[in-house]
Design an enzyme around this catalytic site. Structure first.
Site, short mmCIF file in Angstrom:
data_model
loop_
_atom_site.label_atom_id
_atom_site.label_comp_id
_atom_site.label_asym_id
_atom_site.label_seq_id
_atom_site.Cartn_x
_atom_site.Cartn_y
_atom_site.Cartn_z
N TYR A 171 34.64 37.90 44.49
CA TYR A 171 34.89 38.98 43.35
C TYR A 171 34.54 38.58 42.12
O TYR A 171 35.27 38.16 41.04
CB TYR A 171 36.31 39.56 43.59
CG TYR A 171 36.73 40.07 44.95
CD1 TYR A 171 35.72 40.37 45.85
CD2 TYR A 171 38.08 39.86 45.22
CE1 TYR A 171 36.08 40.76 46.95
CE2 TYR A 171 38.55 40.41 46.52
CZ TYR A 171 37.53 40.87 47.26
OH TYR A 171 37.94 41.11 48.65
N HIS B 149 37.15 34.29 54.49
CA HIS B 149 36.57 35.57 54.13
C HIS B 149 35.45 35.93 55.12
O HIS B 149 34.35 35.33 54.82
CB HIS B 149 36.34 35.68 52.61
CG HIS B 149 36.01 36.80 51.62
ND1 HIS B 149 36.02 36.71 50.43
CD2 HIS B 149 36.09 38.04 52.05
CE1 HIS B 149 35.90 37.99 49.73
NE2 HIS B 149 35.97 38.90 51.13
P1 NAD Z 1 39.40 50.99 47.66
O1 NAD Z 1 39.22 51.86 48.92
O2 NAD Z 1 40.63 50.34 47.63
O3 NAD Z 1 38.82 51.53 46.40
C1 NAD Z 1 38.60 51.08 45.11
C2 NAD Z 1 37.95 51.79 44.35
O4 NAD Z 1 38.48 52.98 43.93
C3 NAD Z 1 37.68 51.20 42.83
O5 NAD Z 1 36.50 51.70 42.23
C4 NAD Z 1 39.00 51.59 42.06
O6 NAD Z 1 38.53 51.46 40.83
C5 NAD Z 1 39.13 53.11 42.49
N1 NAD Z 1 40.37 53.68 42.55
C6 NAD Z 1 41.42 53.18 42.78
N2 NAD Z 1 42.64 54.04 42.54
C7 NAD Z 1 42.07 55.37 42.30
C8 NAD Z 1 42.43 56.68 42.30
N3 NAD Z 1 43.60 57.01 42.09
N4 NAD Z 1 41.49 57.76 41.86
C9 NAD Z 1 39.94 57.39 41.88
N5 NAD Z 1 39.67 56.02 42.17
C10 NAD Z 1 40.49 55.31 42.22
O7 NAD Z 1 38.26 49.55 47.97
P2 NAD Z 1 38.34 48.08 47.60
O8 NAD Z 1 38.94 47.76 46.19
O9 NAD Z 1 37.27 47.65 47.77
O10 NAD Z 1 39.55 47.58 48.71
C11 NAD Z 1 40.81 47.30 48.41
C12 NAD Z 1 41.00 45.70 48.10
O11 NAD Z 1 41.42 45.12 49.45
C13 NAD Z 1 39.94 45.17 47.28
O12 NAD Z 1 40.34 45.06 46.12
C14 NAD Z 1 40.21 43.36 48.02
O13 NAD Z 1 41.36 43.01 47.39
C15 NAD Z 1 40.52 43.87 49.69
N6 NAD Z 1 39.60 43.90 50.52
C16 NAD Z 1 39.12 42.83 51.10
C17 NAD Z 1 37.94 42.65 51.83
C18 NAD Z 1 37.99 41.62 52.87
O14 NAD Z 1 38.51 40.49 52.50
N7 NAD Z 1 36.78 41.23 53.51
C19 NAD Z 1 37.24 43.78 52.01
C20 NAD Z 1 37.51 44.99 51.38
C21 NAD Z 1 38.55 45.01 50.57
#
Ligand code: NAD
Length: 326
Positions: A64, A131
């Site tokens: 990230y 990952h």
């Molecule tokens: P997400 O679906 O949580 O969306 C994140 C986006 O939505 C960001 O732009 C954030 O600023 C925005 N957001 C958050 N709250 C909001 C709201 N109330 N209104 C409008 N926008 C809002 O996607 P993500 O961040 O990619 O996934 C969550 C977490 O899961 C990641 O940060 C990561 O830590 C983890 N993750 C891990 C993997 C992996 O290990 N392969 C893959 C995907 C995600």
């Protein structure tokens, strides 16, 4: 701690790990700037706000922002008691350059993880995860090299539990079943959302095996927001179109699509934790509010409408197999 807010948070067991995690976890991938630029000030205040309000789980990775997320977390957490939160990071995925993006070798697991600890300013993490293992050249490297290297970090007291992450859940389950190293958690993403609830089909497997199921991305990585998915998002044209129509409909009706999306995900049973990417205090506030409040009558109607008219018809058409590593 804001005692009142903490009382409202719900906690659950993450598989057999013994970790009692808040049902909403803090995803720190937005600190990479991959969705939109995030200032250090916003990053730090959002993490602190989340912890004050009872969120006790933070997910990050060296991938990230090539260490940026871990570095910002280090700054946010430096005077916070270590036992007040769980930290999860990852190994195997690193730099934006295509030829340096994935490295599942034992040597890189060890050196990359030392860098993670340094950036985070921690002496251990609670969970260390492989990952996006579907990008490994073959499953054998994960089984024979990556996971045993991760185990040595646990043996050395630098991590407590071991997890694997990726998009194709069947591949994750396959590695879980073949691994001689004990795997404690499985994380997948964008699979329990308004547009795809295929994760539910795997819940029994996780329960039966005592695996901690970590559900990530209830907004499907920005797809289910009013500003829409980033360019790199892997969803098909059909799914993008359905989400755009749903977003327009919500705006017309004066309803917040992310609130409906988060409510949909959080109201499913047997999901110990959902990770949501957050990068401002206002997002943390809105997501905590969505956790506490039921949908209004109007929001319920809008949810049913967008499910029936936009998302149900494209259910089978989210992206398949692999995220495209761009
Ligand atoms: P997400 O679906 O949580 O969306 C994140 C986006 O939505 C960001 O732009 C954030 O600023 C925005 N957001 C958050 N709250 C909001 C709201 N109330 N209104 C409008 N926008 C809002 O996607 P993500 O961040 O990619 O996934 C969550 C977490 O899961 C990641 O940060 C990561 O830590 C983890 N993750 C891990 C993997 C992996 O290990 N392969 C893959 C995907 C995600």
């Amino acid at each position: 701690h804001d005692d009142e807010a903490v009382r409202k948070m719900k906690y659950s067991n993450l598989g057999n790990t013994g970790m009692q995690v808040s049902v909403l976890g803090f995803g720190a991938s937005p600190f990479s700037g991959g969705y939109h630029p995030v200032s250090e000030e916003d990053a730090i205040s959002s993490v602190r706000k989340a912890l004050t309000n009872g969120i006790n789980y933070i997910d990050t990775a060296p991938w990230y922002g090539d260490g940026k997320s871990e570095e910002m977390l280090g700054k946010a957490l430096k005077d916070i008691p270590r036992e007040s939160y769980y930290m999860a990071t990852k190994v195997g995925r690193y730099k934006p350059e295509v030829d340096k993006m994935f490295d599942f070798s034992a040597a890189k697991v060890l050196s990359g993880f030392e860098e993670s600890l340094q950036k985070l300013g921690l002496s251990y993490v609670d969970l260390i995860q492989v990952h996006d293992l579907e990008f490994a050249p073959n499953p054998e490297i994960i089984l024979n090299e990556t996971l045993p290297a991760v185990q040595t970090l646990v043996d050395a007291g630098k991590a407590k539990y071991i997890g694997i992450t990726g998009y194709p859940v069947d591949e994750l389950k396959n590695i879980y079943e073949r691994s001689t190293v004990k795997i404690d958690t499985i994380l997948s993403y964008s699979r329990l959302t308004l547009s795809d609830s295929s994760l539910l089909g795997h819940v029994d497997f996780m329960k039966k095996n005592g695996v901690g199921l970590i559900n990530a991305s209830p907004l499907s990585m920005g797809l289910l927001t009013h500003y829409g998915p980033p360019k790199w998002h892997p969803a098909s044209e059909e799914v993008r179109e359905a989400a755009a129509k749903a977003s327009l409909y919500c705006q017309k009706e004066g309803v917040d699509l992310p609130k409906i999306a988060l409510n949909f995900t959080l109201s499913q049973k047997d999901i110990p934790i959902t990770l949501m990417g957050m990068s401002s205090v206002s997002e943390v506030d809105r997501n905590l509010a969505a956790l506490e409040q039921d949908l209004t009558e109007k929001e319920r109607e809008v949810k049913e409408f967008i499910l029936t008219n936009y998302f149900d018809p494209v259910k089978e058409k989210s992206w398949e197999g692999r995220e495209v590593a761009k």
